[in-house]
Design a protein around this motif. Structure first.
Motif, PDB file in Angstrom:
ATOM      1  N   LYS A 232      22.543  28.306  18.263  1.00  0.00           N
ATOM      2  CA  LYS A 232      22.303  29.398  19.210  1.00  0.00           C
ATOM      3  C   LYS A 232      23.165  29.180  20.455  1.00  0.00           C
ATOM      4  O   LYS A 232      23.586  28.057  20.732  1.00  0.00           O
ATOM      5  N   THR A 233      23.406  30.264  21.170  1.00  0.00           N
ATOM      6  CA  THR A 233      24.153  30.163  22.428  1.00  0.00           C
ATOM      7  C   THR A 233      23.290  29.438  23.470  1.00  0.00           C
ATOM      8  O   THR A 233      22.109  29.752  23.638  1.00  0.00           O
ATOM      9  N   THR A 234      23.897  28.447  24.133  1.00  0.00           N
ATOM     10  CA  THR A 234      23.146  27.631  25.088  1.00  0.00           C
ATOM     11  C   THR A 234      23.897  27.559  26.413  1.00  0.00           C
ATOM     12  O   THR A 234      25.093  27.268  26.441  1.00  0.00           O
ATOM     13  N   GLU A 235      23.176  27.830  27.470  1.00  0.00           N
ATOM     14  CA  GLU A 235      23.777  27.718  28.797  1.00  0.00           C
ATOM     15  C   GLU A 235      23.902  26.250  29.197  1.00  0.00           C
ATOM     16  O   GLU A 235      23.044  25.432  28.867  1.00  0.00           O
ATOM     17  N   GLY A 236      24.979  25.923  29.914  1.00  0.00           N
ATOM     18  CA  GLY A 236      25.161  24.570  30.412  1.00  0.00           C
ATOM     19  C   GLY A 236      24.495  24.379  31.765  1.00  0.00           C
ATOM     20  O   GLY A 236      23.945  25.310  32.360  1.00  0.00           O
ATOM     21  N   LYS A 237      24.549  23.142  32.269  1.00  0.00           N
ATOM     22  CA  LYS A 237      23.898  22.821  33.537  1.00  0.00           C
ATOM     23  C   LYS A 237      24.497  23.610  34.694  1.00  0.00           C
ATOM     24  O   LYS A 237      23.792  23.976  35.637  1.00  0.00           O
ATOM     25  N   ILE A 238      25.815  23.866  34.647  1.00  0.00           N
ATOM     26  CA  ILE A 238      26.443  24.609  35.741  1.00  0.00           C
ATOM     27  C   ILE A 238      25.856  26.009  35.837  1.00  0.00           C
ATOM     28  O   ILE A 238      25.516  26.481  36.929  1.00  0.00           O
ATOM     29  N   GLU A 239      25.678  26.674  34.687  1.00  0.00           N
ATOM     30  CA  GLU A 239      25.079  28.007  34.682  1.00  0.00           C
ATOM     31  C   GLU A 239      23.619  27.976  35.099  1.00  0.00           C
ATOM     32  O   GLU A 239      23.131  28.849  35.828  1.00  0.00           O
ATOM     33  N   VAL A 270      34.571  30.046  38.021  1.00  0.00           N
ATOM     34  CA  VAL A 270      34.237  30.647  36.729  1.00  0.00           C
ATOM     35  C   VAL A 270      34.248  29.540  35.682  1.00  0.00           C
ATOM     36  O   VAL A 270      34.932  28.517  35.845  1.00  0.00           O
ATOM     37  N   ILE A 271      33.475  29.716  34.617  1.00  0.00           N
ATOM     38  CA  ILE A 271      33.461  28.757  33.513  1.00  0.00           C
ATOM     39  C   ILE A 271      33.639  29.499  32.196  1.00  0.00           C
ATOM     40  O   ILE A 271      33.485  30.724  32.129  1.00  0.00           O
ATOM     41  N   GLU A 272      33.989  28.763  31.175  1.00  0.00           N
ATOM     42  CA  GLU A 272      33.962  29.273  29.802  1.00  0.00           C
ATOM     43  C   GLU A 272      33.157  28.295  28.972  1.00  0.00           C
ATOM     44  O   GLU A 272      33.389  27.090  29.012  1.00  0.00           O
ATOM     45  N   ARG A 273      32.178  28.830  28.221  1.00  0.00           N
ATOM     46  CA  ARG A 273      31.404  27.968  27.336  1.00  0.00           C
ATOM     47  C   ARG A 273      32.295  27.487  26.190  1.00  0.00           C
ATOM     48  O   ARG A 273      33.308  28.107  25.855  1.00  0.00           O
ATOM     49  N   ILE A 274      31.902  26.374  25.595  1.00  0.00           N
ATOM     50  CA  ILE A 274      32.634  25.890  24.415  1.00  0.00           C
ATOM     51  C   ILE A 274      32.533  26.963  23.336  1.00  0.00           C
ATOM     52  O   ILE A 274      31.443  27.454  23.017  1.00  0.00           O
ATOM     53  N   GLY A 275      33.695  27.350  22.771  1.00  0.00           N
ATOM     54  CA  GLY A 275      33.723  28.398  21.745  1.00  0.00           C
ATOM     55  C   GLY A 275      33.728  29.786  22.322  1.00  0.00           C
ATOM     56  O   GLY A 275      33.767  30.766  21.572  1.00  0.00           O
ATOM     57  N   ARG A 277      35.189  32.963  24.931  1.00  0.00           N
ATOM     58  CA  ARG A 277      36.446  33.533  25.406  1.00  0.00           C
ATOM     59  C   ARG A 277      36.266  34.315  26.697  1.00  0.00           C
ATOM     60  O   ARG A 277      37.234  34.760  27.297  1.00  0.00           O
ATOM     61  N   ARG A 278      35.037  34.465  27.127  1.00  0.00           N
ATOM     62  CA  ARG A 278      34.750  35.301  28.288  1.00  0.00           C
ATOM     63  C   ARG A 278      34.498  34.431  29.505  1.00  0.00           C
ATOM     64  O   ARG A 278      33.582  33.595  29.498  1.00  0.00           O
ATOM     65  N   PRO A 279      35.279  34.618  30.596  1.00  0.00           N
ATOM     66  CA  PRO A 279      35.004  33.868  31.839  1.00  0.00           C
ATOM     67  C   PRO A 279      33.658  34.304  32.435  1.00  0.00           C
ATOM     68  O   PRO A 279      33.366  35.503  32.485  1.00  0.00           O
ATOM     69  N   ILE A 280      32.899  33.347  32.853  1.00  0.00           N
ATOM     70  CA  ILE A 280      31.582  33.631  33.423  1.00  0.00           C
ATOM     71  C   ILE A 280      31.578  33.165  34.880  1.00  0.00           C
ATOM     72  O   ILE A 280      31.679  31.961  35.144  1.00  0.00           O
TER      73      ILE A 280
END
Length: 456
Positions: A232-239, A270-275, A277-280
């Protein structure tokens, strides 16, 4: 709304001197009494915390009997009252007797208004400290803190706390440098709580405790299917720290490839999750800490210089416990109260040999070592007082010889400051007990406190 003035009761039968004192003490709400009956009535009605008492009261204005009777009755009503006794009759004998019978301080007539004013000011200050100590004792000592969590009375740590309070709302990256066990995470939480981000989350991650191949996923998160096991998609600590604060502990252990990605986040926000393509875009403040020498790591090519300057917009160096004279005893009492309440209620305090051992030990493991020793000692203690043996500390260790200071005056001042701080900590701010521990008189202690700009 203006705060009420502290109440000062002046017991004096000389109308001229009374008018002079009223004029001199404009900072206080002055209550006057000319004899024992009116003094006791004023004490009951107004509840002042400091009293100046002339021992020569009617009907014995040329003696001291009525004054001493007034002193005894006042202290019976309010034992914590600070009574400053003044007399021109047999000054030395009266001074000794007054202090022995519970007076806070003594002043010989004729009165020097300025000097007596200093004594009165100190009395109010000590009374406030003692009231706060009682409140802390009743609350288990949980509030004896700065920044909502750091227990200290050392100027070195108070300076750190004030620095953090000043920069908390500046929304800059803060780097905390200090040995292991000095309270870096506690101070990081202090930065967060003192900032405008306090209503949002505080997220902490220990970069040294997570395997290198998992640290990126922990920090940046990952999309579903990015790697085997990513179900599943998982947010990292930064988010997760969006709007709040991310604490990166042991930031020196971040591997070089990941340092590049972290630098991009700090530059672009901005960050990009592993895998992904969208800057967050992410609004997260970074507070980091390490016990390592990052400048040496930069020279060795193990830490990026550009990342260091992004992380170290404000650098705060945290002193070790050994560099904070007196704090070890304060912390030991705090831990003892907490652990005794949880684990061994029969334990009530620290034995004299334990206090001396705590003061003298170098504490290589800092606050963490002290906490662990206190927990073990409270659990194992057979008596009401924890001893040096319970702490597994030698009864007499250490030295206060001034270290490597060559200048004799500087060495003496350093030794004086350390001894006074430790005595104040052991006596919980009580001036009389502090002077007794140091083997000096109260006036001498006051002179030293003034000379070194120290506070009880």
């Amino acid at each position: 709304m203006t705060a009420p003035k502290p109440k000062l009761l002046i017991v004096e039968d000389d109308e001229g001197l009374l008018r002079q004192l009223r004029w001199a003490y404009d900072d206080y709400e002055v209550i006057a009494a000319g004899d024992r009956a009116s003094a006791i009535a004023s004490l009951r009605a107004e509840e002042p915390t400091v009293v100046t008492l002339d021992l020569g009261l009617p009907p014995d204005p040329d003696g001291t009997s009525e004054g001493f009777a007034t002193l005894a009755e006042m202290l019976a009503i309010k034992p914590d009252l600070k009574v400053i006794v003044a007399s021109g009759h047999g000054a030395r004998e009266s001074a000794l007797r007054a202090i022995a019978e519970g007076a806070y301080d003594f002043y010989q007539k004729p009165v020097d208004i300025d000097e007596l004013g200093l004594i009165v000011g100190r009395a109010f200050h000590v009374q406030r400290l003692e009231a706060e100590n009682r409140r802390l004792a009743e609350s288990g000592g949980e509030d004896a803190t700065v920044l909502g969590g750091m227990i200290t009375a050392a100027p070195e740590m108070l300076k750190v706390a004030r620095t953090i309070e000043r920069v908390a709302n500046a929304d800059v990256s803060v780097m905390l440098l200090g040995a292991s066990g000095t309270g870096k995470e506690l101070l990081a939480r202090g930065v967060h709580r003192a900032s405008g981000r306090a209503r949002h989350g505080f997220i902490a991650i220990n970069c040294a405790a997570i395997p290198e191949n998992l640290l990126e996923a922990e920090l940046f998160g990952y999309e579903k299917g990015a790697f085997t096991g990513a179900v599943k998609t998982t947010e990292g600590k930064i988010e997760l720290a969006e709007g709040g604060t991310l604490f990166l502990d042991e930031v020196g252990d971040i591997p070089l490839p990941l340092q590049v990605k972290l630098l991009r986040f700090l530059q672009e926000r901005v960050i990009e999750r592993i895998g992904g393509r969208r800057p967050i875009p992410v609004d997260t403040r970074i507070v980091c800490a390490t016990h390592q020498n990052l400048e040496a790591m930069i020279a060795d090519g193990r830490f990026r210089e550009d990342l260091y300057y992004r992380l170290a917009e404000i650098v705060v160096r945290i002193p070790t416990l050994a560099e904070r004279p007196g704090d070890a005893v304060l912390l030991a009492r705090h831990f003892l109260l907490r652990f005794a309440r949880e684990m061994n209620p029969q334990v009530k305090g620290l034995a004299p040999d334990a206090l001396a051992a705590i003061d003298a030990w170098a504490w290589p493991g800092n606050v963490r070592e002290l906490e662990n020793r206190m927990k073990r000692a409270v659990i194992m203690a057979d008596a009401k007082l924890v001893t040096a043996a319970d702490l597994d500390l030698p009864a007499r260790v250490g030295s206060d010889d001034g270290g490597d200071v060559i200048n004799l005056k500087a060495a003496r001042e350093g030794a004086d400051r350390r001894a006074i701080r430790r005595a104040l900590a052991r006596s919980e701010g009580n001036i009389s007990n502090t002077a007794r521990l140091l083997g000096i008189s109260r006036p001498t202690l006051y002179d030293l406190l003034k000379q070194y700009d120290m506070h009880a």
